[in-house]
Design an enzyme around this catalytic site. Structure first.
Site, short mmCIF file in Angstrom:
data_model
loop_
_atom_site.label_atom_id
_atom_site.label_comp_id
_atom_site.label_asym_id
_atom_site.label_seq_id
_atom_site.Cartn_x
_atom_site.Cartn_y
_atom_site.Cartn_z
N ARG A 195 0.81 -1.22 0.00
CA ARG A 195 0.00 0.00 0.00
C ARG A 195 0.84 1.27 0.00
O ARG A 195 0.30 2.37 -0.06
CB ARG A 195 -0.96 -0.01 1.19
N ASN A 196 2.16 1.13 0.07
CA ASN A 196 3.01 2.33 0.00
C ASN A 196 2.93 2.88 -1.42
O ASN A 196 3.05 2.14 -2.40
CB ASN A 196 4.45 1.99 0.37
N GLY A 197 2.75 4.17 -1.55
CA GLY A 197 2.57 4.79 -2.86
C GLY A 197 3.86 5.17 -3.57
O GLY A 197 3.79 5.77 -4.65
N SER A 246 5.01 8.92 1.14
CA SER A 246 4.36 7.92 0.28
C SER A 246 3.68 6.84 1.12
O SER A 246 2.95 6.01 0.58
CB SER A 246 5.37 7.29 -0.67
#
Length: 175
Positions: A45-47, A146
């Site tokens: 889920r880290n952008g 992020s």
């Protein structure tokens, strides 16, 4: 690369840079998912990968990790963290205790084409700006984290991250 230690002290990774690095993106310290995978920004889920992929106009998130790193380096982008090691339970920056700073000055001294340092999140910016306070020849850029824990939309983050493109060559051949 180093990773999760036997106690709660976490150690970061080696920098991903070369002599052609023009933009260095600094996080705080890899989270548990990244340490376990031995990869920067491994939490699903880290952008980070969609964000930097948007800056480079490349689908980095869909690529194998080694190819992601190759594409970053081809465009003059490097990665590292402001913290070399720290005590932390879990992955949140708020849980970081007893941080040991990474040798940012030593790394930067070996990057002759470096034009900008971007900080991925508040903690990275706070620590990194203190270390690089007199780096007048570099642009220092604060970015929204992020991390999925930083609760603003990915599109809002992307608007801020777009400035990174100003510090990169148009193509890998313009380096």
């Amino acid at each position: 690369m180093t990773g999760i230690a036997t106690d709660d002290r976490r150690r970061g990774f080696l920098p991903i840079v070369d002599a052609d690095t023009r933009l260095l993106i600094l996080g705080s310290l890899p989270g548990d998912a990244s340490l376990k995978a031995a990869q920067y920004y491994a939490h699903p889920r880290n952008g980070f990968w969609p964000l930097i992929g948007g800056v480079l106009n490349q689908p980095l998130a869909a690529l194998p990790y080694a190819e992601r790193l190759d594409r970053l380096k081809a465009r003059g982008v490097g990665l590292w963290d402001v913290i070399a090691s720290a005590r932390r339970s879990g992955s949140l920056d708020a849980a970081i205790r007893s941080p040991e700073a990474a040798d940012l000055r030593g790394l930067i001294a070996g990057l002759p084409k470096l034009r900008a340092v971007a900080f991925n999140g508040k903690l990275a910016a706070g620590l990194g700006r203190r270390i690089l306070a007199d780096a007048d020849d570099l642009a220092l850029i604060d970015l929204p984290s992020s991390s999925p824990a930083h609760a603003i939309s990915l599109s809002a983050k992307a608007e801020s991250w777009a400035i990174l493109g100003d510090f990169l060559p148009d193509t890998p051949f313009d380096r």
